[in-house]
Design an enzyme around this catalytic site. Structure first.
Site, PDB file in Angstrom:
ATOM      1  N   TYR A  11      -2.465  -0.826  10.033  1.00 19.85           N
ATOM      2  CA  TYR A  11      -2.508  -1.287   8.642  1.00 19.85           C
ATOM      3  C   TYR A  11      -1.190  -0.963   7.935  1.00 19.85           C
ATOM      4  O   TYR A  11      -0.592  -1.823   7.280  1.00 19.85           O
ATOM      5  CB  TYR A  11      -3.677  -0.626   7.921  1.00 19.85           C
ATOM      6  CG  TYR A  11      -3.759  -0.936   6.439  1.00 19.85           C
ATOM      7  CD1 TYR A  11      -4.310  -2.128   5.990  1.00 19.85           C
ATOM      8  CD2 TYR A  11      -3.284  -0.036   5.491  1.00 19.85           C
ATOM      9  CE1 TYR A  11      -4.385  -2.424   4.631  1.00 19.85           C
ATOM     10  CE2 TYR A  11      -3.355  -0.311   4.131  1.00 19.85           C
ATOM     11  CZ  TYR A  11      -3.907  -1.509   3.708  1.00 19.85           C
ATOM     12  OH  TYR A  11      -3.977  -1.792   2.368  1.00 19.85           O
ATOM     13  N   SER A  45       0.839  -1.200   0.000  1.00 16.98           N
ATOM     14  CA  SER A  45       0.000   0.000   0.000  1.00 16.98           C
ATOM     15  C   SER A  45       0.872   1.247   0.000  1.00 16.98           C
ATOM     16  O   SER A  45       1.980   1.247   0.560  1.00 16.98           O
ATOM     17  CB  SER A  45      -0.903   0.019   1.235  1.00 16.98           C
ATOM     18  OG  SER A  45      -1.577   1.260   1.342  1.00 16.98           O
TER      19      SER A  45
END
Length: 259
Positions: free
Chosen positions: A164, A151
């Site tokens: 995350y 990400s």
């Protein structure tokens, strides 16, 4: 989507994409199938969506099969490979392309993250790919491909996604390490880092102002689409990327270049 079938760059290859029933994972499954690969469409709970993905591939002449296992629980990697073998035709099935796409978010700011939240995010996003790869190495053919979806939040401070981002940082280091470890077998290991992508897990994009704000992150002033990421994965899965390993490919449309 059109399928190149026996003449595609991935003809004769078998792929597995985790979290492939919708969003980026679905686009990746469609892209690999378009290249001629037979694709295992993994899902955790949404059987209908997984069947739709398989049906979309088969409707244009591709080959795919669905398999269900929950990730982030004890024994998840063993369960996944058992389900893969059963769905792919029985026996100890070989594999050419593994895409670790499945992931979850969770509470973001550090004071909002409980220990159970943290454990679950890391169990799905970091631990599951680690052991899926470990348990799958004996079936991954020499010259194969491992592609981990990371990400863009690992590249800038993003307090709203603390756990995350940390879990995806772990995936990126794992990618680098495995590239060194598996190079002797001709296996490439790379990561792809999307930016903001328009999928059904971002319902807030239904608000025009919010979507416009997200579009402004990219130098192209638009929100990314799942296919933007899937095409990068398709390249990394092909022989064209045979000399690329240990890399994290930014697929964010130039998000944050001016920061």
């Amino acid at each position: 989507m059109s399928v190149n079938g026996t003449h595609g760059p991935l003809a004769g290859k078998t792929a597995l994409v985790t979290g492939a029933s919708r969003g980026i994972g679905r686009a990746i499954a469609l892209r690999l199938a378009a290249g001629g690969a037979r694709v295992g469409v993994h899902y955790a709970s949404n059987e209908a969506a997984a069947k739709e993905t398989v049906a979309a591939i088969e409707a244009v002449g591709g080959s795919a099969f669905a398999l269900r296992t929950e990730l982030g629980v004890p024994g998840d990697a063993d369960a996944l490979w058992a389900a893969f073998d059963a769905a792919a035709g029985g026996g100890h099935q070989g594999l050419d392309i593994l895409v670790n796409n499945a992931g979850i978010a969770g509470p973001g700011l550090i004071h909002e993250v409980e220990e159970a939240d943290y454990d679950q995010v890391f169990a799905v996003n970091a631990k599951a790919p680690f052991f899926i790869i470990k348990k799958g190495l004996d079936r991954l053919r020499d010259g194969g491909r491992i592609i981990n979806i990371s990400s863009g939040v690992t590249k800038v401070a993003f307090p709203g996604m603390t756990s995350y981002a940390a879990s995806k940082g772990a995936v990126e280091v794992l990618t680098l390490t495995l590239a060194q470890t598996l190079g002797s077998r001709g296996i490439t290991v790379n990561a792809v880092s999307p930016g903001t992508i328009e999928t059904d897990i971002h319902p807030w994009m239904a608000d025009a102002a919010a979507k416009a704000h997200a579009a402004g992150f990219s130098v192209f002033d638009r929100v990314g689409q799942p296919e933007d990421v899937a095409d990068v994965v398709g390249f990394l899965a092909s022989d064209d990327a045979r000399w690329i390993t240990g890399q994290n490919i930014d697929a964010s449309g130039g998000s944050g270049l001016g920061l």
